[in-house]
Design an enzyme around this catalytic site. Structure first.
Site, short mmCIF file in Angstrom:
data_model
loop_
_atom_site.label_atom_id
_atom_site.label_comp_id
_atom_site.label_asym_id
_atom_site.label_seq_id
_atom_site.Cartn_x
_atom_site.Cartn_y
_atom_site.Cartn_z
N GLU A 55 0.82 -1.22 0.00
CA GLU A 55 0.00 0.00 0.00
C GLU A 55 0.85 1.27 0.00
O GLU A 55 0.56 2.22 -0.72
CB GLU A 55 -0.95 0.01 1.20
CG GLU A 55 -2.12 -0.94 1.09
CD GLU A 55 -1.77 -2.37 1.51
OE1 GLU A 55 -0.63 -2.61 1.95
OE2 GLU A 55 -2.66 -3.24 1.42
N HIS A 88 -11.20 -3.71 9.22
CA HIS A 88 -11.77 -3.65 7.87
C HIS A 88 -13.10 -2.89 7.85
O HIS A 88 -13.92 -3.11 6.97
CB HIS A 88 -12.03 -5.05 7.31
CG HIS A 88 -10.79 -5.84 7.02
ND1 HIS A 88 -9.99 -6.36 7.99
CD2 HIS A 88 -10.21 -6.20 5.83
CE1 HIS A 88 -8.98 -7.02 7.44
NE2 HIS A 88 -9.08 -6.93 6.13
#
Lengths: 346, 332
Positions: free
Chosen positions: B64, B133
Site C-alpha cells: 500500500e 476492515h
C-alpha cells in the site's frame, strides 16, 4: 599509413583503453564542466553553512560536502528531460541536475525568488524545469515517487529515465523494499542510487543494516546491484552510464551503491559523538572526491593547475553573486500564506 | 447530450465512471490490489481489465505504501491514476505518501507541480469484517490541507464525483461506503460531473436540519419519513464533500430550521460533526439556534465483530428519530 604510424595509433588506442571510463567517454569540456559542478556544490554548501552561521538561513540543513562525486557522476549520463527524486541531503543532486544556485540560495533564505517561493527551504529544494521532482524530508519518501515517475515515462514511451536518490538510512524503510520490488516486476526505467555515507544520522550501517553492502539487497529484487567508490567520479559515472543505458533499453532498474562520506555532521544539531576525529580526517585528507578528480584530470592532461584555478575563481564569483541575489530578494507576501495549497481552478 | 437515465448500483456507477474516463483520456489508469481478473474485493473494477488490458487496470503487489507512492509519482508526471485501496483501513499503511507527499507536494514546491491523484477507499462498517476492515477514517484525511475528501451517498454522485475528481488538478480522496455498493439508483448515461465542495439538500424541511454523510444520508431520509408522519418536517443535507466543506448550504439551512443534528459513521469525537457544529457556532446561524446541536457519531470503540454490537457502534435510525423529537419538543 606506414608501419610505425600504425603502431603508434595502436599504442594510443591501447592507452585509451586503459584510461578510466570518464576520460574515455567524455570530452575535456564535459570533464571540466563536471569539475566545475563539483566545486559549485562544495562552495554552495560552504556558502550555505556560512549564511546559516550568520543568521541568514533558519531551520536546519544537511550538507553534502564530501559527496560531490556521486551527485555529479550519476548525473553525467542524464539529459535535462530525465528526472530525479532527491533527499534531505539533496543540494548536490539539485545542482548536478542543472539548478541555478541563485534561486537555491534564495530559497534557503526564504525568499519569494527561491525555487519554492520560500515555501520549501533546504529540505524541499526542487527545480522541476530540469526534471528534479524535489528533495524530501521523509527518509525513503521519494523512492516510490521515482518508481511512479518511471511508470509514467514507460507508459508515455518517452525514453526518459528516473534517478531515485536516497541514503543508507532509507534502505531500511519499507518504502525502499516495496518500491524496488515494483520497479523490477514492471521493468521500469529507474536507477536507485544509494549514497552510503556510513551513518544514518548517528547509527552506522554496520549497526543498522544486516547485509554488508546495500547493493546486496538488489538480489532480492532481481536487479543488478553495483558497489562503487562514491568518491571516484569516473567509477560512479561508469555505473550510472551502464544503468541508464540498461533502463533506456527497457531492461529495468539497477541499484547502485556509492560508498562515500559526509565531511560535516548529519545536520546543524550534530555534536559528532559517533565518529572519531581520525576517521573524519582520513576521509577529508586522503579521500576527498574533488582532489581525486583534479589529480586524475591533471594526470591525463585534461587540465593544468592554472585551468583548475580559473574554474575555482569562476565558481567563487558565481556563489558570491548568488548569495547577493538571495540577500536582496524580497520575502514572500504574508497574504500569500495559503497560495498553492490547491491549484487555482479557472 | 445523452440524458437517458437507468437504474445502476453504486458499484456499477463507479465502474461506468472509470470506463468512461479511460475511454476519454488515455492518461487515466487504475492501480490496486486484485483489481484485474479478480475484479476487486468488492467487484467495483469488475471486468474492466478485459476491456482495457493489464497496462491500464494494474494489479499491484500488496504494497500500500509503495503503491500509493507510485500513484503520486505517476500523477505528478502527467498521468491520471485512480488508486484503489482494498479497504480504507489499509490507508494507514500509506499515510506517509498521502499526507506527507501527495497533499504537500504542490505547496512545498511553491506551485511548480500539481498532483492530480484520485484514491478510492471502500469504507465503513456493517459487513462483519471487524475492527481492521470497517473504519470510517475520512476525518483523518479531512484534516489535511492539500487534499479534497468526498463521500458520495448515491450511485449518481458516485459516478459524478469520480469524474469530477479526475478533472480536479489536486489529490481527491473518495470514501465509498461498502454497504452502498449494491444500492441501486438513477444514473444518467454518458459523461457528467458532480461538483466537489457542494452539499445537496436531499429533502427540504423547516423544523430541523440533519446534516449527514455517506450511508447516514439514507438513514436520515428514512427517519425523516417517520418524523413527517409525526408532524416534524426535517431537512436532510447530504454533505457529499467534507473538505472543502459547503458552509453556505448548511448555514442557510440552520438559519431556516433553527435546529441541527449531525449524523456520521466516523468516531464522534473530533469527527466531521465536530467541524459542522463548530462551523455553525462560529457563524451568524448560531443566533438562530433554538436548541443545542446534537452530534450522532460512531461510538468511542473499534468496530466489533458481533452483528448486534456492530450495529450499536454506529448511529441508527432510532437514534436520529429520538434526537429530532427531543430537539423539536424542547427536551434538549
Amino acid at each position: 599509413m606506414d608501419k610505425a604510424s600504425v603502431n603508434a595509433k595502436a599504442a594510443r588506442e591501447e592507452g585509451k583503453h586503459n584510461l578510466p571510463f570518464a576520460f574515455r567517454q567524455y570530452s575535456p569540456e564535459q570533464l571540466k564542466e563536471a569539475l566545475r559542478k563539483m566545486y559549485l556544490i562544495r562552495r554552495f554548501e560552504e556558502g550555505a553553512e556560512e549564511s546559516y552561521t550568520r543568521g541568514f538561513i533558519h531551520g536546519t540543513m544537511h550538507l553534502s560536502i564530501g559527496q560531490e562525486a556521486s551527485a555529479v557522476g550519476i548525473s553525467l549520463p542524464l539529459t535535462d528531460d530525465d528526472m530525479i527524486t532527491s533527499t534531505h541531503r539533496g543540494h548536490g543532486h539539485c545542482i548536478a541536475k542543472g539548478a541555478d544556485v541563485s534561486r537555491m540560495f534564495a530559497e534557503f533564505f526564504g525568499k519569494e525568488t527561491g525555487y519554492c517561493h520560500g515555501r520549501g527551504g533546504s529540505m524541499h529544494i526542487a527545480d522541476v524545469s530540469k526534471g528534479n521532482l524535489g528533495a524530501n524530508g521523509i527518509v525513503g519518501g521519494g523512492i516510490p515517487i521515482a518508481v511512479g515517475a518511471a511508470l509514467s515515462m514507460k507508459k508515455q514511451k518517452t525514453g526518459r529515465v528516473v534517478i531515485s536518490w536516497f541514503g543508507d538510512g532509507a534502505n531500511n524503510e519499507g518504502a525502499f523494499h516495496e518500491a524496488l520490488n515494483m520497479a523490477s516486476v514492471w521493468k521500469l526505467p529507474v536507477i536507485f542510487v544509494c549514497e552510503n555515507n556510513g551513518y544514518g544520522m548517528s547509527t552506522s550501517t554496520k549497526r543498522a543494516t544486516a547485509v554488508p553492502n546495500i547493493a546486496d539487497r538488489a538480489a532480492a529484487y532481481a536487479m543488478p546491484g553495483i558497489v562503487v567508490d562514491g568518491n571516484n567520479l569516473s567509477e560512479v559515472a561508469e555505473a550510472s552510464h551502464e544503468a541508464v543505458e540498461r533502463a533506456r533499453r527497457g531492461e529495468g532498474p539497477t541499484l547502485i551503491e556509492c560508498k562515500t562520506y559526509r565531511h560535516r555532521g548529519h545536520s546543524k544539531s550534530d555534536r559528532n559523538r559517533y565518529r572519531t576525529k581520525e576517521e573524519i580526517e582520513d576521509w577529508i585528507n586522503n579521500r576527498d572526491p574533488i582532489r581525486l578528480f583534479e589529480e586524475q584530470m591533471q594526470e591525463y592532461g585534461v587540465i593544468n593547475a592554472a585551468g583548475i584555478e580559473a574554474v575555482r575563481a569562476d565558481v567563487e564569483r558565481e556563489i558570491e553573486a548568488a548569495i547577493e541575489f538571495a540577500k536582496t530578494s524580497p520575502s514572500p507576501d504574508i497574504a500569500s500564506l495559503t497560495r498553492d495549497v490547491y491549484t487555482d481552478l479557472p | 447530450m445523452d440524458t437517458t437515465i437507468r437504474e445502476l448500483s453504486y458499484a456499477q456507477a463507479i465502474q461506468e465512471a472509470m470506463a468512461i474516463a479511460m475511454e476519454r483520456d488515455e492518461r487515466v489508469f487504475l492501480m490496486g490490489e486484485d483489481i484485474g481478473v479478480y475484479g476487486g474485493a468488492f467487484q467495483v473494477t469488475g471486468d474492466l481489465v478485459h476491456r482495457f488490458g493489464e497496462d491500464r487496470v494494474m494489479d499491484t503487489p500488496i504494497s500500500e505504501l509503495g503503491g500509493a507512492g507510485v500513484a503520486v509519482g505517476a500523477a505528478v508526471t502527467g498521468m491520471r491514476p485512480i488508486f484503489e485501496f482494498q479497504f480504507s483501513d489499509f490507508a494507514a499503511l500509506a499515510m506517509e505518501q498521502i499526507v506527507n507527499q501527495a497533499a504537500k507536494m504542490r505547496y512545498m514546491l511553491g506551485g511548480a507541480v500539481s498532483v492530480p491523484l484520485v484514491m478510492r477507499f471502500p469504507a465503513g462498517s456493517g459487513t462483519g469484517a471487524a475492527a481492521q476492515h470497517s473504519q470510517s477514517i475520512e476525518a483523518w484525511l479531512g484534516h489535511v490541507p492539500g487534499l479534497k475528501v468526498v463521500q458520495p451517498a448515491t450511485p449518481h454522485d458516485a459516478k459524478g464525483l469520480l469524474l469530477a475528481a479526475l478533472e480536479d488538478p489536486d489529490p481527491v480522496m473518495i470514501f465509498e461506503h461498502k454497504l452502498l455498493y449494491k444500492m441501486k439508483g438513477p444514473v444518467p448515461e454518458g459523461y457528467y460531473t458532480t461538483p466537489i465542495g457542494k452539499a445537496e439538500i436531499r429533502r427540504e424541511g423547516k423544523d430541523v436540519t440533519i446534516v449527514a454523510t455517506a450511508i447516514m444520508v439514507h438513514k436520515a431520509l428514512e427517519a425523516a419519513e417517520t418524523l413527517a408522519s409525526e408532524g416534524i418536517d426535517a431537512e436532510v443535507i447530504d454533505l457529499r464533500t467534507i473538505r472543502p466543506m459547503d458552509r453556505e448550504t448548511v448555514i442557510a439551512s440552520v438559519k431556516k430550521t433553527s435546529r441541527l443534528i449531525c449524523v456520521y459513521e466516523g468516531v464522534k469525537t473530533l469527527g466531521v460533526g465536530a467541524e459542522v457544529s463548530a462551523m455553525i457556532a462560529e457563524s451568524d446561524a448560531f443566533d438562530f439556534l433554538d436548541a443545542p446541536i446534537i452530534r450522532l457519531g460512531g461510538a468511542e470503540t473499534p468496530i466489533p465483530y458481533n452483528p448486534e454490537l456492530e450495529k450499536a457502534a454506529v448511529p441508527q435510525v432510532p437514534d436520529i428519530l429520538k434526537s429530532a423529537r427531543d430537539l423539536v419538543n424542547g427536551v434538549r
